[in-house]
Design a protein around this motif. Structure first.
Motif, PDB file in Angstrom:
ATOM      1  N   ALA A 179       0.683  -1.226  -0.022  1.00  0.00           N
ATOM      2  CA  ALA A 179       0.125  -0.086   0.162  1.00  0.00           C
ATOM      3  C   ALA A 179       0.884   1.388   0.036  1.00  0.00           C
ATOM      4  CB  ALA A 179      -0.806  -0.109   1.137  1.00  0.00           C
ATOM      5  N   LEU A 180       1.987   1.104   0.606  1.00  0.00           N
ATOM      6  CA  LEU A 180       2.830   2.440   0.829  1.00  0.00           C
ATOM      7  C   LEU A 180       3.307   2.871  -0.875  1.00  0.00           C
ATOM      8  CD1 LEU A 180       5.330   1.296   3.478  1.00  0.00           C
ATOM      9  CD2 LEU A 180       3.750   2.903   3.553  1.00  0.00           C
ATOM     10  N   PHE A 181       3.456   1.902  -1.676  1.00  0.00           N
ATOM     11  CA  PHE A 181       3.963   1.893  -3.115  1.00  0.00           C
ATOM     12  C   PHE A 181       2.759   2.584  -3.882  1.00  0.00           C
ATOM     13  CE2 PHE A 181       7.249  -0.796  -1.562  1.00  0.00           C
ATOM     14  CZ  PHE A 181       8.235  -0.091  -1.967  1.00  0.00           C
ATOM     15  N   LEU A 182       1.570   1.766  -3.639  1.00  0.00           N
ATOM     16  CA  LEU A 182       0.307   2.488  -4.079  1.00  0.00           C
ATOM     17  C   LEU A 182      -0.032   3.863  -3.946  1.00  0.00           C
ATOM     18  CD1 LEU A 182      -2.090  -0.893  -3.753  1.00  0.00           C
ATOM     19  CD2 LEU A 182      -0.569  -0.352  -5.736  1.00  0.00           C
ATOM     20  N   ASN A 183       0.002   4.166  -2.541  1.00  0.00           N
ATOM     21  CA  ASN A 183      -0.129   5.633  -2.193  1.00  0.00           C
ATOM     22  C   ASN A 183       0.858   6.663  -2.776  1.00  0.00           C
ATOM     23  OD1 ASN A 183      -2.244   5.020  -0.346  1.00  0.00           O
ATOM     24  ND2 ASN A 183      -1.200   4.549   0.922  1.00  0.00           N
ATOM     25  N   PHE A 184       1.899   5.975  -2.809  1.00  0.00           N
ATOM     26  CA  PHE A 184       3.061   6.916  -3.569  1.00  0.00           C
ATOM     27  C   PHE A 184       2.545   6.986  -5.234  1.00  0.00           C
ATOM     28  CE2 PHE A 184       7.016   7.052  -6.286  1.00  0.00           C
ATOM     29  CZ  PHE A 184       7.480   8.394  -5.732  1.00  0.00           C
ATOM     30  N   GLY A 185       2.102   5.976  -5.783  1.00  0.00           N
ATOM     31  CA  GLY A 185       1.554   6.140  -7.170  1.00  0.00           C
ATOM     32  C   GLY A 185       0.478   6.913  -7.502  1.00  0.00           C
ATOM     33  N   VAL A 186      -0.309   7.015  -6.505  1.00  0.00           N
ATOM     34  CA  VAL A 186      -1.631   7.990  -6.395  1.00  0.00           C
ATOM     35  C   VAL A 186      -0.940   9.484  -6.392  1.00  0.00           C
ATOM     36  CG1 VAL A 186      -3.528   8.919  -5.061  1.00  0.00           C
ATOM     37  CG2 VAL A 186      -3.175   6.434  -5.381  1.00  0.00           C
ATOM     38  N   ILE A 187       0.102   9.733  -5.543  1.00  0.00           N
ATOM     39  CA  ILE A 187       0.613  11.049  -5.145  1.00  0.00           C
ATOM     40  C   ILE A 187       1.326  11.408  -6.544  1.00  0.00           C
ATOM     41  CG2 ILE A 187       2.228  12.335  -4.051  1.00  0.00           C
ATOM     42  CD1 ILE A 187       1.354  10.599  -1.411  1.00  0.00           C
ATOM     43  N   VAL A 188       2.081  10.561  -7.392  1.00  0.00           N
ATOM     44  CA  VAL A 188       2.628  11.023  -8.481  1.00  0.00           C
ATOM     45  C   VAL A 188       1.615  11.246  -9.617  1.00  0.00           C
ATOM     46  CG1 VAL A 188       3.971  10.235 -10.296  1.00  0.00           C
ATOM     47  CG2 VAL A 188       4.466   9.455  -7.988  1.00  0.00           C
ATOM     48  N   ALA A 243      -1.871  25.313  -1.529  1.00  0.00           N
ATOM     49  CA  ALA A 243      -1.784  25.296  -0.312  1.00  0.00           C
ATOM     50  C   ALA A 243      -2.748  24.661   0.289  1.00  0.00           C
ATOM     51  CB  ALA A 243      -1.709  26.872   0.506  1.00  0.00           C
ATOM     52  N   VAL A 244      -3.957  24.513  -0.057  1.00  0.00           N
ATOM     53  CA  VAL A 244      -5.212  23.936   0.637  1.00  0.00           C
ATOM     54  C   VAL A 244      -4.969  22.416   0.159  1.00  0.00           C
ATOM     55  CG1 VAL A 244      -7.777  23.422   0.224  1.00  0.00           C
ATOM     56  CG2 VAL A 244      -6.864  25.800   0.385  1.00  0.00           C
ATOM     57  N   SER A 245      -4.430  22.188  -0.968  1.00  0.00           N
ATOM     58  CA  SER A 245      -4.151  20.650  -1.241  1.00  0.00           C
ATOM     59  C   SER A 245      -2.999  20.111  -0.191  1.00  0.00           C
ATOM     60  CB  SER A 245      -3.642  20.554  -2.886  1.00  0.00           C
ATOM     61  OG  SER A 245      -4.738  21.269  -3.628  1.00  0.00           O
ATOM     62  N   VAL A 246      -2.157  20.873  -0.235  1.00  0.00           N
ATOM     63  CA  VAL A 246      -0.902  20.384   0.801  1.00  0.00           C
ATOM     64  C   VAL A 246      -1.348  20.039   2.221  1.00  0.00           C
ATOM     65  CG1 VAL A 246       1.312  20.963   1.694  1.00  0.00           C
ATOM     66  CG2 VAL A 246       0.904  21.630  -0.412  1.00  0.00           C
ATOM     67  N   ILE A 247      -2.353  20.844   2.875  1.00  0.00           N
ATOM     68  CA  ILE A 247      -2.837  20.498   4.055  1.00  0.00           C
ATOM     69  C   ILE A 247      -3.739  19.484   4.075  1.00  0.00           C
ATOM     70  CG2 ILE A 247      -4.303  21.531   5.768  1.00  0.00           C
ATOM     71  CD1 ILE A 247      -3.340  24.431   5.006  1.00  0.00           C
ATOM     72  N   ILE A 248      -4.421  19.434   3.060  1.00  0.00           N
ATOM     73  CA  ILE A 248      -5.523  17.984   3.090  1.00  0.00           C
ATOM     74  C   ILE A 248      -4.670  16.619   2.842  1.00  0.00           C
ATOM     75  CG2 ILE A 248      -7.178  17.031   1.496  1.00  0.00           C
ATOM     76  CD1 ILE A 248      -8.094  19.722   0.612  1.00  0.00           C
ATOM     77  N   MET A 249      -3.640  16.903   2.010  1.00  0.00           N
ATOM     78  CA  MET A 249      -2.737  15.419   2.001  1.00  0.00           C
ATOM     79  C   MET A 249      -1.924  15.429   3.237  1.00  0.00           C
ATOM     80  SD  MET A 249      -3.277  14.176  -0.845  1.00  0.00           S
ATOM     81  CE  MET A 249      -2.106  13.199  -0.966  1.00  0.00           C
ATOM     82  N   PRO A 297      -6.948  22.261  -8.386  1.00  0.00           N
ATOM     83  CA  PRO A 297      -6.006  21.295  -7.357  1.00  0.00           C
ATOM     84  C   PRO A 297      -6.725  20.755  -6.179  1.00  0.00           C
ATOM     85  CG  PRO A 297      -4.846  23.183  -8.167  1.00  0.00           C
ATOM     86  CD  PRO A 297      -6.415  23.431  -8.552  1.00  0.00           C
ATOM     87  N   VAL A 298      -7.712  21.423  -5.690  1.00  0.00           N
ATOM     88  CA  VAL A 298      -8.679  20.968  -4.611  1.00  0.00           C
ATOM     89  C   VAL A 298      -9.400  19.602  -4.825  1.00  0.00           C
ATOM     90  CG1 VAL A 298     -10.092  21.589  -2.894  1.00  0.00           C
ATOM     91  CG2 VAL A 298      -8.490  23.336  -3.398  1.00  0.00           C
ATOM     92  N   ILE A 299     -10.136  19.700  -6.028  1.00  0.00           N
ATOM     93  CA  ILE A 299     -10.666  18.714  -6.766  1.00  0.00           C
ATOM     94  C   ILE A 299      -9.916  17.607  -6.843  1.00  0.00           C
ATOM     95  CG2 ILE A 299     -12.412  18.002  -8.380  1.00  0.00           C
ATOM     96  CD1 ILE A 299     -13.399  20.047  -6.427  1.00  0.00           C
ATOM     97  N   THR A 310      -0.805  24.158   9.406  1.00  0.00           N
ATOM     98  CA  THR A 310      -0.960  22.630   8.968  1.00  0.00           C
ATOM     99  C   THR A 310      -1.149  21.464   9.995  1.00  0.00           C
ATOM    100  OG1 THR A 310       0.260  22.894   6.902  1.00  0.00           O
ATOM    101  CG2 THR A 310      -0.030  20.728   7.453  1.00  0.00           C
ATOM    102  N   ILE A 311      -0.420  21.539  11.111  1.00  0.00           N
ATOM    103  CA  ILE A 311      -0.512  20.814  12.231  1.00  0.00           C
ATOM    104  C   ILE A 311      -1.822  21.006  12.856  1.00  0.00           C
ATOM    105  CG2 ILE A 311       0.302  20.225  14.407  1.00  0.00           C
ATOM    106  CD1 ILE A 311       3.058  20.952  13.577  1.00  0.00           C
ATOM    107  N   CYS A 312      -2.330  22.250  12.991  1.00  0.00           N
ATOM    108  CA  CYS A 312      -3.452  22.753  13.790  1.00  0.00           C
ATOM    109  C   CYS A 312      -4.751  22.159  12.767  1.00  0.00           C
ATOM    110  CB  CYS A 312      -3.678  24.087  13.965  1.00  0.00           C
ATOM    111  SG  CYS A 312      -2.390  24.736  15.111  1.00  0.00           S
ATOM    112  N   CYS A 313      -4.609  22.279  11.657  1.00  0.00           N
ATOM    113  CA  CYS A 313      -5.529  21.971  10.672  1.00  0.00           C
ATOM    114  C   CYS A 313      -5.739  20.016  10.831  1.00  0.00           C
ATOM    115  CB  CYS A 313      -5.649  22.271   9.391  1.00  0.00           C
ATOM    116  SG  CYS A 313      -5.745  23.792   9.005  1.00  0.00           S
TER     117      CYS A 313
END
Length: 256
Positions: A29-38, A130-136, A51-53, A224-227
């Motif tokens: 799953a680590l590699f699958l998640n990495f593939g999703v991020i790529v 920035a919103v996308s970074v915090i969500i991820m 980017p948010v969608i 980001t930490i607070c969110c």
């Protein structure tokens, strides 16, 4: 490269020995998640796409991998998935408001010197980035908290099938209170561990506490930490309610 292969091999062996089949699936799953991020980064280069969608879609895939692929499809993972999606959507609205108000998008003055040779006119909305970074940054903690609450609630329902919905809900809340402190502290120390060098640099530059807290680099990460902590806190009652509703509804359907 050899060090990465060696560490990956050690990690795989430990996860396989300790976790068994689930450990092996977790490693994959680590590699699958990495593939999703790529793939997400690839599509984010298109200025016509939001980017948010795209991040929300990626979060759905990551949640499916972390919940359904690792733990299979059952009532526990289903309720944890629903709670994750609901919490993420609510959090996106909150994060969008905070990002626009705090103006944390873009790069801080500590970063512009190293990136001065590059052009910042890339045709992307840095507020949405920035919103996308915090969500991820929050999706992993949210799914972890959701499954940690839904799993013992299901066990409680199995051993006490006549338990009322309200009692099961409060049982889930009590579990959430136990993991809330450790989850938020994990996020907190992950930040200071990753940005320890930056804090040392601030000290060497004789930054005051006011300058540190008002710097864009520090404040954006702290927000980001607070969110993320808000997301972990919010997912507790959401997961407890959804799990209690589905489990007791399932019992009512069987009886009827």
């Amino acid at each position: 490269m050899n060090v990465l292969v060696l560490l990956s091999g050690i990690l795989f062996m430990l996860m396989a020995i300790i976790g068994g089949k689930k450990g092996i699936r977790s490693f994959i799953a680590l590699f699958l998640n990495f593939g999703v991020i790529v793939v997400l980064l690839f599509f984010m280069n298109d200025p016509t796409l939001n980017p948010v969608i795209l991040t929300l879609i990626a979060c759905v895939f990551i949640s499916c991998i972390n919940l359904f692929y690792i733990n299979e499809v059952n009532w526990t993972t289903k309720t944890a998935f629903y709670a994750t999606i609901v919490t993420t959507i609510v959090l996106v609205i909150f994060i969008s408001f905070i990002t626009n108000s705090a103006m944390i998008q873009g790069f801080g003055e500590e970063e512009t010197e190293e990136m001065g040779m590059f052009s910042f006119y890339i045709g992307l909305d840095f507020v949405k980035i920035a919103v996308s970074v915090i969500i991820m940054s929050t999706i992993g903690a949210i799914t972890d908290a959701a499954i940690a609450i839904a799993s013992p609630m299901r066990e409680m329902h199995i051993h006490h099938p006549r338990i009322e919905r309200k009692e099961l809900f409060y049982f889930g809340l009590s579990i959430g209170r136990d993991i809330l402190g450790t989850s938020t502290n994990t996020l907190f120390f992950a930040f200071f561990g990753g940005y320890l060098a930056l804090l040392i640099w601030f000290k060497d530059l004789s930054y005051t506490f006011g300058e540190i807290f008002n710097s864009k680099v520090f404040s954006s990460e702290l927000i980001t930490i607070c969110c993320a902590a808000i997301g972990v806190t919010l997912v507790i009652p959401v997961t407890a309610w959804i799990t209690a509703y589905f489990l007791t509804r399932k019992k009512t359907d069987i009886i009827s």
